[in-house]
Design a protein around this motif. Structure first.
Motif, short mmCIF file in Angstrom:
data_model
loop_
_atom_site.label_atom_id
_atom_site.label_comp_id
_atom_site.label_asym_id
_atom_site.label_seq_id
_atom_site.Cartn_x
_atom_site.Cartn_y
_atom_site.Cartn_z
N ILE A 111 0.84 -1.20 0.00
CA ILE A 111 0.00 0.00 0.00
C ILE A 111 0.88 1.25 0.00
O ILE A 111 0.64 2.20 -0.76
CB ILE A 111 -0.94 0.00 1.22
N GLU A 112 1.91 1.23 0.83
CA GLU A 112 2.79 2.41 0.91
C GLU A 112 3.56 2.61 -0.40
O GLU A 112 3.72 3.74 -0.87
CB GLU A 112 3.76 2.26 2.08
N GLN A 113 4.03 1.51 -0.97
CA GLN A 113 4.80 1.62 -2.21
C GLN A 113 3.94 2.11 -3.37
O GLN A 113 4.38 2.94 -4.17
CB GLN A 113 5.41 0.26 -2.56
N GLU A 114 2.70 1.61 -3.47
CA GLU A 114 1.86 1.95 -4.62
C GLU A 114 1.10 3.26 -4.44
O GLU A 114 0.87 3.98 -5.43
CB GLU A 114 0.87 0.81 -4.89
N LEU A 115 0.70 3.57 -3.20
CA LEU A 115 -0.14 4.75 -2.98
C LEU A 115 0.52 5.83 -2.14
O LEU A 115 0.02 6.96 -2.09
CB LEU A 115 -1.46 4.33 -2.29
N GLY A 116 1.62 5.47 -1.48
CA GLY A 116 2.27 6.45 -0.61
C GLY A 116 1.53 6.67 0.69
O GLY A 116 1.78 7.66 1.39
N ILE A 117 0.61 5.78 1.04
CA ILE A 117 -0.14 5.89 2.29
C ILE A 117 0.51 4.97 3.32
O ILE A 117 0.59 3.75 3.12
CB ILE A 117 -1.61 5.49 2.11
N GLU A 118 0.98 5.54 4.41
CA GLU A 118 1.60 4.76 5.48
C GLU A 118 0.50 4.33 6.45
O GLU A 118 -0.19 5.18 7.02
CB GLU A 118 2.67 5.57 6.19
N VAL A 119 0.33 3.04 6.62
CA VAL A 119 -0.76 2.50 7.44
C VAL A 119 -0.20 1.94 8.74
O VAL A 119 0.75 1.15 8.73
CB VAL A 119 -1.52 1.39 6.69
N ASP A 120 -0.77 2.36 9.85
CA ASP A 120 -0.37 1.83 11.16
C ASP A 120 -1.18 0.57 11.46
O ASP A 120 -2.41 0.57 11.33
CB ASP A 120 -0.61 2.86 12.27
N LEU A 121 -0.50 -0.47 11.85
CA LEU A 121 -1.15 -1.71 12.26
C LEU A 121 -1.33 -1.66 13.76
O LEU A 121 -0.36 -1.68 14.51
CB LEU A 121 -0.29 -2.91 11.86
N ILE A 122 -2.57 -1.55 14.24
CA ILE A 122 -2.81 -1.33 15.66
C ILE A 122 -3.36 -2.59 16.33
O ILE A 122 -4.02 -3.41 15.71
CB ILE A 122 -3.76 -0.14 15.91
N SER A 123 -3.08 -2.71 17.61
CA SER A 123 -3.54 -3.85 18.40
C SER A 123 -5.03 -3.71 18.71
O SER A 123 -5.61 -2.62 18.56
CB SER A 123 -2.75 -3.95 19.70
#
Length: 556
Positions: A111-123
């Motif tokens: 997702i980050e590579q293709e869209l530049g959106i950094e996603v946080d994986l939360i507990s």
């Protein structure tokens, strides 16, 4: 522990922010206009798409290529909509489906590579905390206890709060998509399958419901109110409102329906096949597939908690992301005061849980922050207001407090155990990237220095994060050495730097005038190699009784 709020410049105009929740069933986005002077935010746009990331490969549990493609396309549309509405920043989190999938992290990197959106994986607990923030931004609690239930595709969050700090946060692996796949094998569902579904849900929710009730006083037990925030609950509310009122209440927030009304709907849903459920007014095609499982979760939760009705709140995780962003940017001070120190309190709670010597760890934290601050602008720039990225100083402090928590498992290789406990200890208020940095700092407070072959180090996907771990872990090693006896023998330290000779003098002032601090000085000399290598300087330590001075740089 004081709160470290970044010193951001004032906003020249009301910023626009997009918040995205990548869930098991759907991807939701909310676009808001921040009003810093109030402080508050106004919702100016919403977007939702059912992508069913939870439909994973049965044998491996991996996200399927088809589901990932659906998710990427939905995120691409969300990004376009957010940009069209003027969003200057997009924040995003992923929850249950991505959290549990073996290839979940790779998907977020894609997702980050293709869209530049950094996603946080939360507990799960962190998801619950932010749901609570979102609900508090849209519902007045009046200092009375409320239980919040959010029924997602893969998990259900139960939260207890009264408008102040959450008393209880939980996340349980019972979600509408997950349950539908496990128990619904006929159309309509067979009675024996439905009884198995009910029994399973009840068994899974009994423990968190019991734990939640233990946080109520006897007087509060009989007046507990329930707030529902999920798509399942909103769909049920719309269905009941149309039947009862003949119309849809706008807004839906605040609409209340009873346990008896829910039971009536449940009886009908059990008898209807999928085609008939799709014909129910207001029920989308994809929601109709999982509505029975979701409604069953709500029903069992209400029975276990003794609530007779549920109030709908349309604000939840996405709005909680916005509130969290506003607090991180110093826009919320008095509002939700309890949240100002959630990160610091979470660190202390973890330290206590793993029986850390907190006095020693806090002294190590003071020492390492002194080194960090005095070297800032001289040998590093991590403390500069212009340095972008994570709250570096705060992460170093958290790592210093938790660096020894691995002793809880074993003294041998306890630095590696510290990494594991921090990484999986569900620190609240921190993003996945921040937790990874804290865990790696603790991992490298002793023994070998960071190396690319180390699995923990490889999880730091950003070069900037790896660089900070390289440099800050070297400082942490010095701080640990300076409290070798764990007695607070070194009261103060100060530094003098000769830039021409690349020589750094470190002076220690003992807490007791007659204490030579031989062990601390020996330990410092033993541990300084990593620091000298990383910063390219020679470190010389001295015992001194003079008054501490500020870091000075000798003229070349």
């Amino acid at each position: 522990m004081p709160v470290n709020v970044p010193n951001y410049p004032p906003f020249p105009v009301a910023p626009i922010l997009a918040a995205i929740d990548i869930g098991t069933n759907s991807i939701h986005m909310v676009v808001v206009r921040i009003q810093p002077d109030l402080p508050a935010f106004t919702i100016i746009g919403r977007e939702k798409e059912t992508v069913r990331l939870g439909e994973r490969e049965q044998q491996t549990g991996r996200l399927t290529p088809v589901a990932m493609a659906r998710g990427l396309e939905a995120l691409r549309r969300c990004q376009s909509i957010a940009q069209a509405q003027g969003a200057g920043e997009i924040i995003a989190v992923a929850t249950s489906a991505v959290r549990e999938a073996p290839n979940g992290r790779q998907y977020l990197q894609q997702i980050e590579q293709e869209l530049g959106i950094e996603v946080d994986l939360i507990s799960g607990p962190e998801e619950a905390r932010r749901i609570y923030l979102g609900v508090l931004s849209g519902l007045e609690f009046g200092n009375l206890p409320h239980v919040i239930i959010d029924i997602g595709g893969g998990s259900t969050e139960l939260i207890l709060g009264d408008g102040r700090e959450a008393r209880f946060l939980s996340s349980t692996k019972v979600g509408a998509v997950r349950l539908n796949e496990q128990f619904v094998h006929s159309d309509p569902i067979r009675s024996e399958d439905y009884e198995r579904l009910r029994a399973y849900v009840r068994g899974m929710l009994e423990r968190p419901a019991e734990d939640l009730r233990s946080h109520l006083t006897p007087a509060e037990t009989g007046c507990l109110r329930m707030v529902g925030t999920s798509g399942t609950i909103q769909a049920l509310a719309l269905l009941l409102a149309r039947e009862k009122l003949g119309t849809v209440p706008l807004p839906l927030s605040g609409y209340e329906f009873s346990l008896s009304e829910l039971e009536g709907v449940l009886e009908r849903l059990q008898r209807l096949n999928l085609r008939e459920r799709r014909n129910l007014p207001g029920l989308s095609e994809r929601r109709s597939e999982i509505i029975l499982a979701g409604a069953t979760v709500l029903h069992e939760a209400m029975l276990l908690l003794g609530t007779s009705s549920v109030v709908v709140c349309e604000r939840a995780l996405r709005e909680g992301l916005v509130v969290d962003w506003m607090m991180a940017h110093g826009l919320i001070a008095d509002y939700l005061r309890y949240q100002e120190s959630v990160r610091e309190r979470s660190v202390i709670r973890m330290a206590q849980r793993y029986q850390v010597n907190v006095d020693h760890s806090e002294h190590v934290a003071d020492l390492v922050l002194t080194l960090f601050d005095q070297l800032n602008g001289v040998l590093h720039d991590w403390g500069s207001p212009t340095t972008e990225g994570l709250p570096w100083r705060e992460l170093l402090k958290a790592a210093a407090i938790l660096h020894n928590c691995g002793h809880y498992i074993s003294h041998s290789a306890h630095h590696k155990h510290s990494y594991y406990l921090i990484r999986h200890g569900e620190l609240l208020g921190y993003t996945e990237a921040e937790i990874e940095v804290i865990a790696n700092l603790a991992r490298y407070h002793r023994k070998g220095t960071p190396k690319k072959k180390h699995e923990s180090y490889l999880t730091l996907t950003h070069k900037q994060h790896r660089r900070f771990v390289d440099q800050a872990s070297a400082l942490l090693r010095l701080a640990v050495a300076l409290d070798r006896r764990q007695l607070g023998a070194v009261e103060r330290i100060w530094l003098e730097y000769d830039a021409e000779a690349r020589l750094l003098h470190l002076y220690i002032q003992p807490a007791q005038a007659d204490d030579p601090c031989d062990l601390e000085l020996w330990s410092l000399d033993f541990k300084k190699e990593a620091f000298e290598t990383e910063y390219g300087v020679k470190l010389v330590s001295h015992r001194a009784s003079a008054q501490a001075g500020l870091l000075t740089t000798a003229a070349p």
